[in-house]
Design a protein around this motif. Structure first.
Motif, PDB file in Angstrom:
ATOM      1  N   ASN A 159     -19.717  -5.528 -14.261  1.00 39.32           N
ATOM      2  CA  ASN A 159     -18.633  -6.060 -13.455  1.00 39.32           C
ATOM      3  C   ASN A 159     -19.002  -6.071 -11.963  1.00 39.32           C
ATOM      4  OD1 ASN A 159     -18.727  -3.326 -13.401  1.00 39.32           O
ATOM      5  ND2 ASN A 159     -16.506  -3.038 -13.309  1.00 39.32           N
ATOM      6  N   TYR A 160     -20.262  -5.784 -11.661  1.00 41.59           N
ATOM      7  CA  TYR A 160     -20.713  -5.836 -10.285  1.00 41.59           C
ATOM      8  C   TYR A 160     -21.806  -6.883 -10.185  1.00 41.59           C
ATOM      9  CZ  TYR A 160     -18.136  -1.644  -9.142  1.00 41.59           C
ATOM     10  OH  TYR A 160     -17.145  -0.754  -8.903  1.00 41.59           O
ATOM     11  N   ILE A 212     -21.501  -4.209   0.320  1.00 41.41           N
ATOM     12  CA  ILE A 212     -22.190  -3.265  -0.562  1.00 41.41           C
ATOM     13  C   ILE A 212     -21.304  -2.729  -1.674  1.00 41.41           C
ATOM     14  CG2 ILE A 212     -24.069  -2.533   0.923  1.00 41.41           C
ATOM     15  CD1 ILE A 212     -22.401  -0.177   1.744  1.00 41.41           C
ATOM     16  N   GLU A 213     -20.001  -2.596  -1.411  1.00 43.75           N
ATOM     17  CA  GLU A 213     -19.163  -1.995  -2.453  1.00 43.75           C
ATOM     18  C   GLU A 213     -18.932  -2.943  -3.616  1.00 43.75           C
ATOM     19  OE1 GLU A 213     -18.193  -2.782   0.525  1.00 43.75           O
ATOM     20  OE2 GLU A 213     -16.274  -3.822   0.494  1.00 43.75           O
ATOM     21  N   LYS A 214     -19.309  -4.210  -3.434  1.00 40.86           N
ATOM     22  CA  LYS A 214     -19.131  -5.153  -4.540  1.00 40.86           C
ATOM     23  C   LYS A 214     -20.435  -5.388  -5.290  1.00 40.86           C
ATOM     24  CE  LYS A 214     -15.248  -7.363  -2.409  1.00 40.86           C
ATOM     25  NZ  LYS A 214     -14.787  -8.436  -1.536  1.00 40.86           N
ATOM     26  N   LEU A 215     -21.481  -4.655  -4.907  1.00 43.77           N
ATOM     27  CA  LEU A 215     -22.781  -4.909  -5.502  1.00 43.77           C
ATOM     28  C   LEU A 215     -23.143  -3.818  -6.498  1.00 43.77           C
ATOM     29  CD1 LEU A 215     -24.793  -5.719  -2.265  1.00 43.77           C
ATOM     30  CD2 LEU A 215     -23.701  -7.338  -3.785  1.00 43.77           C
ATOM     31  N   GLY A 216     -23.905  -4.221  -7.510  1.00 41.32           N
ATOM     32  CA  GLY A 216     -24.571  -3.247  -8.334  1.00 41.32           C
ATOM     33  C   GLY A 216     -26.014  -3.266  -7.863  1.00 41.32           C
ATOM     34  N   ILE A 217     -26.445  -2.190  -7.238  1.00 41.30           N
ATOM     35  CA  ILE A 217     -27.742  -2.225  -6.603  1.00 41.30           C
ATOM     36  C   ILE A 217     -28.803  -1.714  -7.566  1.00 41.30           C
ATOM     37  CG2 ILE A 217     -29.096  -1.259  -4.723  1.00 41.30           C
ATOM     38  CD1 ILE A 217     -26.241  -1.351  -3.256  1.00 41.30           C
ATOM     39  N   GLY A 272     -22.034   3.276   0.518  1.00 41.95           N
ATOM     40  CA  GLY A 272     -21.353   2.587  -0.569  1.00 41.95           C
ATOM     41  C   GLY A 272     -20.192   3.406  -1.078  1.00 41.95           C
ATOM     42  N   GLU A 273     -20.422   4.725  -1.226  1.00 44.21           N
ATOM     43  CA  GLU A 273     -19.347   5.563  -1.734  1.00 44.21           C
ATOM     44  C   GLU A 273     -18.154   5.558  -0.788  1.00 44.21           C
ATOM     45  OE1 GLU A 273     -20.834   9.462  -2.777  1.00 44.21           O
ATOM     46  OE2 GLU A 273     -22.252   8.424  -4.087  1.00 44.21           O
ATOM     47  N   SER A 274     -18.442   5.671   0.515  1.00 44.79           N
ATOM     48  CA  SER A 274     -17.309   5.728   1.424  1.00 44.79           C
ATOM     49  C   SER A 274     -16.646   4.362   1.566  1.00 44.79           C
ATOM     50  CB  SER A 274     -17.737   6.284   2.784  1.00 44.79           C
ATOM     51  OG  SER A 274     -18.578   5.380   3.429  1.00 44.79           O
ATOM     52  N   GLN A 302     -23.605   1.769  -8.457  1.00 45.47           N
ATOM     53  CA  GLN A 302     -22.404   1.035  -8.095  1.00 45.47           C
ATOM     54  C   GLN A 302     -21.451   2.018  -7.465  1.00 45.47           C
ATOM     55  OE1 GLN A 302     -20.903  -0.137 -11.943  1.00 45.47           O
ATOM     56  NE2 GLN A 302     -19.719   1.744 -11.915  1.00 45.47           N
ATOM     57  N   PHE A 303     -20.532   1.471  -6.722  1.00 43.12           N
ATOM     58  CA  PHE A 303     -19.663   2.357  -5.950  1.00 43.12           C
ATOM     59  C   PHE A 303     -18.226   2.191  -6.415  1.00 43.12           C
ATOM     60  CE2 PHE A 303     -23.179   0.838  -3.324  1.00 43.12           C
ATOM     61  CZ  PHE A 303     -23.905   2.006  -3.319  1.00 43.12           C
ATOM     62  N   ASP A 304     -17.937   2.804  -7.527  1.00 39.21           N
ATOM     63  CA  ASP A 304     -16.573   2.763  -8.030  1.00 39.21           C
ATOM     64  C   ASP A 304     -16.016   4.166  -7.919  1.00 39.21           C
ATOM     65  OD1 ASP A 304     -14.241   2.546  -9.417  1.00 39.21           O
ATOM     66  OD2 ASP A 304     -15.071   1.151 -10.892  1.00 39.21           O
ATOM     67  N   PRO A 305     -14.954   4.357  -7.150  1.00 42.21           N
ATOM     68  CA  PRO A 305     -14.446   5.732  -6.984  1.00 42.21           C
ATOM     69  C   PRO A 305     -13.971   6.342  -8.291  1.00 42.21           C
ATOM     70  CG  PRO A 305     -12.995   4.103  -5.951  1.00 42.21           C
ATOM     71  CD  PRO A 305     -14.230   3.385  -6.349  1.00 42.21           C
ATOM     72  N   ASN A 306     -13.733   5.516  -9.292  1.00 39.07           N
ATOM     73  CA  ASN A 306     -13.203   6.074 -10.552  1.00 39.07           C
ATOM     74  C   ASN A 306     -14.296   6.468 -11.533  1.00 39.07           C
ATOM     75  OD1 ASN A 306     -10.625   5.544  -9.570  1.00 39.07           O
ATOM     76  ND2 ASN A 306     -10.816   3.409 -10.234  1.00 39.07           N
ATOM     77  N   ILE A 307     -15.507   6.001 -11.288  1.00 43.18           N
ATOM     78  CA  ILE A 307     -16.587   6.339 -12.203  1.00 43.18           C
ATOM     79  C   ILE A 307     -17.434   7.433 -11.579  1.00 43.18           C
ATOM     80  CG2 ILE A 307     -18.644   5.477 -13.362  1.00 43.18           C
ATOM     81  CD1 ILE A 307     -17.268   2.771 -13.531  1.00 43.18           C
ATOM     82  N   LYS A 308     -17.609   8.507 -12.331  1.00 39.28           N
ATOM     83  CA  LYS A 308     -18.281   9.664 -11.746  1.00 39.28           C
ATOM     84  C   LYS A 308     -19.779   9.463 -11.644  1.00 39.28           C
ATOM     85  CE  LYS A 308     -15.329  13.393 -11.376  1.00 39.28           C
ATOM     86  NZ  LYS A 308     -14.662  14.371 -12.186  1.00 39.28           N
ATOM     87  N   GLU A 309     -20.362   8.903 -12.713  1.00 38.11           N
ATOM     88  CA  GLU A 309     -21.808   8.762 -12.682  1.00 38.11           C
ATOM     89  C   GLU A 309     -22.185   7.557 -11.846  1.00 38.11           C
ATOM     90  OE1 GLU A 309     -23.062   8.567 -16.700  1.00 38.11           O
ATOM     91  OE2 GLU A 309     -22.413  10.627 -17.047  1.00 38.11           O
TER      92      GLU A 309
END
Lengths: 370, 511, 373
Positions: free
Chosen positions: C81-82, C23-28, B328-330, C50-57
């Motif tokens: 938003n996911y 997967i990148e659009k899902l909140g798992i 997911g991260e990548s 969730q996979f948001d590159p801008n959110i660290k946690e």
């Protein structure tokens, strides 16, 4: 119509493929839900019901072989013509073919339903039907040899799924089988009857027999195929009873898939999804063999071209698969097919058996007079 | 000579013998469209005008001088056609009635000799064959075993095959294919072994082939294949001499075409394409391991990327939680749907491969390595692909190159694309659908009329040895049974050794 | 047929779009917590990745209010938003108050809805589920909770406890499920004890000591570890005099590599008398006092006393269980299995259970005592 069929040597198949054909055509979508059906009737003694059903099917196969061996090289249509004459046999044959089509339809819609429930709830049934029909038509056009090849290879490619049942087996509670032998004989027999949908398909022997190369050795692989089906149903039922216990098993439509759901591995988290997609390899050979049986039957009965029949069958299947959607309707059709199938596949050979014996005896006497 | 070729040339103007020297000269010049290097040399021996003519770049000048001119001029005989045929120290001689006949010989490296007012022309073949030396195989290289590759000359190739299959059983039937540009084609097989039906089928296909020209052995293979729709090769094309003779020794029917370094081996099964001659040279257990590895590699090669696409697009729940986080991260930085991402990266890999194959070796290697690393890294940093995918793609690309047959490797790479697309459309159901279709396709295919999926279907368990794995030579003494060869036993099995107890064995030799 | 092919292709393309779940659009959703609110509805806490590159946690929390599990996810979707999906859910935590009203309604969906996983852990929070799921943001709490239960199960400290086991015991008559109980210590969730359920209703909890006993009677140990405390009195003579300076009245033994077998037998169907036979084979690895083990006698003594110790403890626990009318060992199930032609109902068993008579028969065997004498 000729009673005996002449088959070119190039079209014949070896007897040992019968094992795969029988084991494959019987293990369809039926096995996914069979355990709850049997449990409803025979409760914790369901395993005994299956054994009874298995023995019964073994006997039927034995009788079918006796019937077929009375003739030189024939199929069900030839036998019927011999016994009942041209017109009655045509009617019976047509009934047979309609039944085959119905069971073909149940395989298709049942699988579509499973895919919709487990994989893509929003998947259009038209789409899946088209995909499956593409596979079916492509291999049926290749003839019986390809159909048998598909059932052989796909059997090998999908039998490994059974190995993964070991995990639910370790989670079994053997207490669910106690107290032993509580069911009455009637319940046991009803339970045995409930397996009939899963055992359907052995009638293919009546169709494929003339194509078999070494007929003398055909009995053993067929019986082993039946044994394979019986043990698979047994394994699945025993595991589900041990795993679920009473009420929940009765409520579950596809206990087998729930069993696979409880498996997780480092590589695959949800095994049921793999199973559902892999199940395509289980049902396509069934559909291919059934379609082949229908086209072959139409050719024998009405000298209808096999290609034409194939396209008509595909068209009807497309309509059926695309439109039948309600869980309840599907269940209803399956129940009907199971009921009719019970009479056609299991009782009908028993009816034919004495008739064939008598007929052959009369013929012999006639020859004696002459 | 082929009928068609003759008919083609008969349409031209005929020159009838005898002719005067000048007439003959003109006639030949006409026939060869004023070939600039056509040399005529007129000599006069004992009052007979003799014309020697040839195309200068096609012939061996040393032999011309030593073996033709020297005896011709210094022999000082009364030359006739019979004396020419018998009295010159040259091998391949032939008489010709017409000028056309001679001209076809001239262009394949002969010299013509005409004694004025005779009604026959004599030709000698002293071809100066320009050919490259026997080299190491480049496309199918192996580590141990013979290292000879076919070259473009059919004579050299036949020579190589004959010297590795030393048996008078080896038949090399000759065919000439191509109506406009005829090519010599040889059909090789072992008379005492190869199945007559197979030989007849191949012979039939070669004689029935009506084309104007075959460019290469691989083209010939495509013309005589069973199914032209399939992406899978149905005959094994090899540049290795040992692989070719291995085929012959296994009772297969093999074809060589002139001008092509590719030998055709038929019939071949699907599994045969994963068999390398190296497997024979290795020890059986090692060979079995590598054979298995190749099957797994093939499977990985066409299933891995579709599975990735299916998993990431549709089935997040199948992916293990920890892997899911990494994936997911990548994926989160990539703006495209997974199908596009995969197709994009696959395309890059294919481009690299194609460029690497076209460019000169040294540049190609650099492009391959540098391109792979730099482009991959850059693509990830640019957010065009995810770094997990790089590994996945690299693995499937690598795996596709393990197939010993280059054609099979390419076929596998090609079938990956429809699978990827269908996985992107329907997820794992699509992948299974694709696999089903693929297997049925393989089941339907034939190679020279024999099932392609042998020995798995039709199932012949004796043939599984050497197809799926390799048994020690002590056990595998049979050739393929399914092909119904004339003799399927390679050698008699040793009588089973008496069961020995532990200390009954000889022990070490101490004396 | 060949001309049909493009038509079929077109047709497929027209109807052929399966909704994607990239997967990148899902909140798992990885953990779910439920608490009872005052108005009777359920307060839900969700942990999702969730996979948001801008959110660290990577792990986020969402809360919602609903009456059902699927409804909770639906309601929580409004707050993220996911797209929240539950196919990867690994742990479900229930607040104590909610657990007291029964939890099976929030669990049966896992067997009904095919897209829900069936392998997940269930835990009861000592306070509320929200407390547990929001206790810390330093670690990936979902992973932490999952591994917390998973490791303890694998180390044979917890008895079998997951969704499958819970539903299995809930479905069967005459056996009640147990699941781990979680409290918060130093801002981290820890397993405190195990929760006892009457069917799916939380009743009480058992201490770790009793947890061991439950596991001893219901399951097999393969390599367990346990510490027992015995009175010092009988071992006085074996303790080296020079070193016996402590005033403690007790002596601790640590048993390691415990292998155990247990068998519950129904001796009399009428009187409902049971015998539980337990055999425990283990290795002695640690003793709190310098006990000199010279001969078999000492070992025998330890074996005898620890057997008595276990029996006593088991009897005490049994009293407690009977009082609570909770049957995690499954005496009722055995009763049901042994009686023919009669289906035991839950209610009948609740009436019968307090009257049963259980005899424990524990046999401890120490096969090794380390590398010292």
């Amino acid at each position: 119509m000729n009673i005996n069929v002449a088959i070119k040597p190039g079209l014949r198949i070896r007897a040992f493929y019968l094992f795969f054909i029988i084991a494959n055509i019987q293990t369809g979508t039926g096995i996914m839900g069979v355990s709850s059906y049997i449990y409803k009737e025979a409760k914790q003694d369901a395993w005994l019901s299956i054994l009874i059903a298995g023995v019964f099917v073994h006997i039927i196969i034995f009788i079918m072989f006796i019937i077929l061996n009375k003739y030189e090289n024939t199929d069900i249509f030839g036998i019927q013509t011999d016994l009942f004459g041209k017109w009655i046999s045509r009617i019976l044959g047509t009934v047979f073919i309609i039944y085959l089509f119905a069971s073909l339809l149940t395989v298709l819609i049942n699988y579509i339903q499973v895919v919709q429930v487990f994989l893509f709830p929003l998947l259009s049934p038209w789409l899946l039907t088209i995909l499956l029909l593409l596979i079916v038509s492509y291999s049926v056009l290749g003839g019986l040899r390809v159909a048998v090849g598909v059932s052989f290879i796909f059997f090998l490619l999908s039998i490994w799924l059974v190995l993964f049942l070991y995990k639910p087996i370790t989670l079994m509670d053997l207490g669910h089988f106690k107290p032993l032998l509580e069911a009455s004989p009637k319940e046991l027999l009803l339970g045995a009857k409930a397996t009939s949908y899963s055992f359907l398909g052995l009638e293919i022997l009546f169709f494929i027999y003339p194509f078999i190369d070494n007929k003398k050795r055909a009995q053993l692989p067929t019986q082993l195929g039946i044994a394979m089906t019986t043990s698979l149903i047994l394994l699945v039922t025993v595991t589900s009873i041990g795993f679920f216990g009473g009420e929940r098993l009765e409520q579950t439509i596809w206990p087998v898939l729930i069993l696979y759901k409880s498996i997780e591995y480092a590589v695959v988290e949800r095994f049921d999804i793999i199973v559902v997609s892999q199940w395509m390899m289980v049902i396509t050979p069934i559909m291919i063999l059934l379609v082949w049986m229908i086209t072959y039957g139409m050719k024998r009965l009405y000298s209808f071209s096999q290609k034409k029949t194939l396209y008509i069958v595909l068209f009807l299947l497309l309509i059926g698969g695309g439109t039948i959607k309600e869980q309840f309707t599907i269940q209803l059709i399956i129940d009907y097919v199971a009921k009719v199938g019970f009479w056609i596949a299991f009782i009908y050979p028993l009816v034919l058996f004495p008739l064939v014996l008598i007929k052959k005896k009369i013929e012999k006497k006639k020859e004696g007079y002459n | 000579m082929d009928k068609r070729t003759r008919a083609f040339q008969n349409s031209k103007k005929k020159g009838k013998l005898p002719l005067s020297i000048e007439q003959l000269k003109k006639s030949i010049k006409d026939q060869l469209h004023d070939e600039a290097d056509l040399i005529f040399k007129k000599i006069n021996v004992q009052n007979k005008n003799i014309l020697v003519f040839y195309i200068s770049y096609l012939i061996d000048k040393k032999r011309l001088d030593e073996n033709l001119f020297t005896p011709l001029i210094y022999g000082d005989k009364d030359w006739t056609v019979e004396k020419l045929l018998a009295g010159l120290p040259l091998g391949e001689s032939k008489e010709h009635q017409t000028v056309e006949d001679v001209c076809t010989k001239l262009i394949s490296g002969s010299i013509g000799i005409y004694i004025e007012s005779e009604n026959k022309i004599v030709s000698y073949s002293i071809l100066n064959n320009q050919q490259r030396p026997i080299e190491k195989p480049e496309r199918e290289s192996i580590v141990i075993g013979p290292q000879a590759a076919f070259s473009e000359s059919i004579e050299t190739n036949l020579n190589l095959v004959r010297s590795s299959v030393r048996s008078n059983d080896l038949v090399a039937e000759k065919f000439t294919i191509g109506s406009r540009l005829p090519t010599e084609v040889r059909l090789l097989y072992l008379k005492s072994l190869a199945n007559d039906d197979d030989v007849q089928t191949m012979r039939q296909r070669l004689t029935d082939l009506k084309v104007d020209d075959i460019e290469d052995g691989s083209v010939l293979a495509q013309y005589v294949e069973d199914s032209s729709i399939s992406v899978f090769p149905q005959f094994y094309l090899t540049e290795r001499v040992d692989r070719f003779s291995y085929g012959i020794s296994k009772g297969k029917v093999c074809v060589l075409a002139d001008g092509s370094p590719e030998g055709i081996v038929a019939p071949t099964t699907f599994f045969g394409f994963f068999e390398s001659t190296e497997d024979v040279y290795f020890r059986w257990n090692v060979a079995t391991f590598f054979r298995m590895l190749r099957f797994i590699a093939m499977f990985i090669s066409f299933i891995l990327t579709p599975i990735y696409v299916a998993g990431v697009t549709f089935h997040y729940e199948v992916i293990p939680t920890n892997l899911l986080m990494t994936l997911g991260e990548s994926r989160s930085k990539v703006p495209f749907p997974p199908v596009m991402e995969v197709l994009f990266l696959e395309l890059i890999i294919e481009l690299l491969r194609e460029a690497g194959a076209r460019l000169p070796t040294k540049v190609g290697q650099t492009i391959g390595i540098v391109g792979g690393i730099v482009l991959g890294q850059a693509a990830v940093e640019a957010g065009l692909t995810s770094n997990v995918l790089i590994i996945v793609i690299a693995m499937s690309a690598l795996a596709s190159f393990t197939a010993p047959s280059y054609l099979m490797g390419t076929a596998i790479r090609v079938i990956r694309y429809p699978l990827i697309i269908i996985a992107g459309l329907f997820g794992i159901i699509g992948v299974t659908f694709g696999l089903c279709l693929l297997i049925i396709h393989l089941l339907r295919m034939t190679s020279l009329g024999r099932p392609y999926f042998l020995p798995v279907y039709p199932f012949v368990y004796q043939d599984l040895d050497n197809a799926l794995f390799r048994l020690p030579f002590g056990v595998s003494n049979k050739r393929s049974i399914a092909y119904r060869l004339k003799d399927d036993t390679r050698y008699k099995e040793k009588k089973s050794a008496k069961q020995k107890d532990i200390d009954d064995f000889g022990g070490y030799n101490e004396h | 047929m060949k001309s049909m092919f493009p038509i079929v292709c077109m047709f497929v393309m027209l109807i052929g779009c399966v909704p994607t779940k990239q997967i990148e659009k899902l909140g798992i959703v990885t953990s779910y917590g439920a608490d009872l609110l005052e108005d009777g509805s359920i307060g839900n806490t969700l942990l999702y990745s969730q996979f948001d590159p801008n959110i660290k946690e990577p792990v986020q929390t969402a809360e919602s209010q609903a009456h059902s599990y699927e409804g909770a996810i639906d309601a929580a979707n409004l707050k993220t938003n996911y797209k929240l999906v539950t196919g990867q859910i690994r742990t479900k935590v229930f607040g104590k108050e909610l657990a007291k009203t029964g939890i099976v309604r929030l669990l049966s969906t896992h067997f009904r809805d095919a897209s829900e996983p069936a392998t997940l852990y269930i835990a009861v929070s000592d306070t509320t589920a929200k407390d547990v799921l929001t206790s810390t943001t330093e670690v990936d709490l979902s992973k932490f909770l999952y591994n917390l239960i998973d490791n303890n199960r694998k180390r044979e400290i917890l008895p079998k406890s997951d969704l499958i086991d819970f539903l299995h015991k809930y479905d069967d008559v005459g056996i009640d499920p147990v699941q781990p109980l979680i409290t918060i210590e130093k801002k981290r969730p820890v397993i405190d004890s195990i929760a006892l359920f009457q069917d799916d209703i939380y009743v009480d909890s058992l201490s770790p000591e009793e947890t061991f006993l439950i596991k001893l009677t219901t399951e097999k140990f393969k390599a367990g570890t346990h510490e027992i405390t015995l009175p010092k009195e009988p071992f006085k003579e074996d303790i080296g005099y020079d070193t016996d300076k402590s005033d403690k009245e007790t002596i601790h033994f640590v048993l390691n590599e415990i292998r155990s077998k247990s068998k519950v037998k129904l001796d009399d169907t009428e009187k409902l008398s049971y015998t539980v036979e337990i055999k425990l084979v283990s290795r002695l690895i640690e003793i709190s006092e310098p006990l000199i083990i010279e001969d078999e006698k000492t070992i025998k003594k330890i074996e005898k006393h620890s057997s008595e110790h276990f029996t006593k403890q088991l009897e005490e626990m049994m009293e407690k269980l009977k009082e609570l009318n909770v049957d995690p060992i499954g005496f009722g199930k055995i009763y049901d299995e042994e009686t023919r032609n009669k289906k035991l109902t839950n209610k009948e068993w609740r009436d019968l259970y307090p009257t049963i008579d259980v005899k424990f028969n524990v046999k401890v065997e120490i096969i090794r005592h380390g590398i010292m004498q």
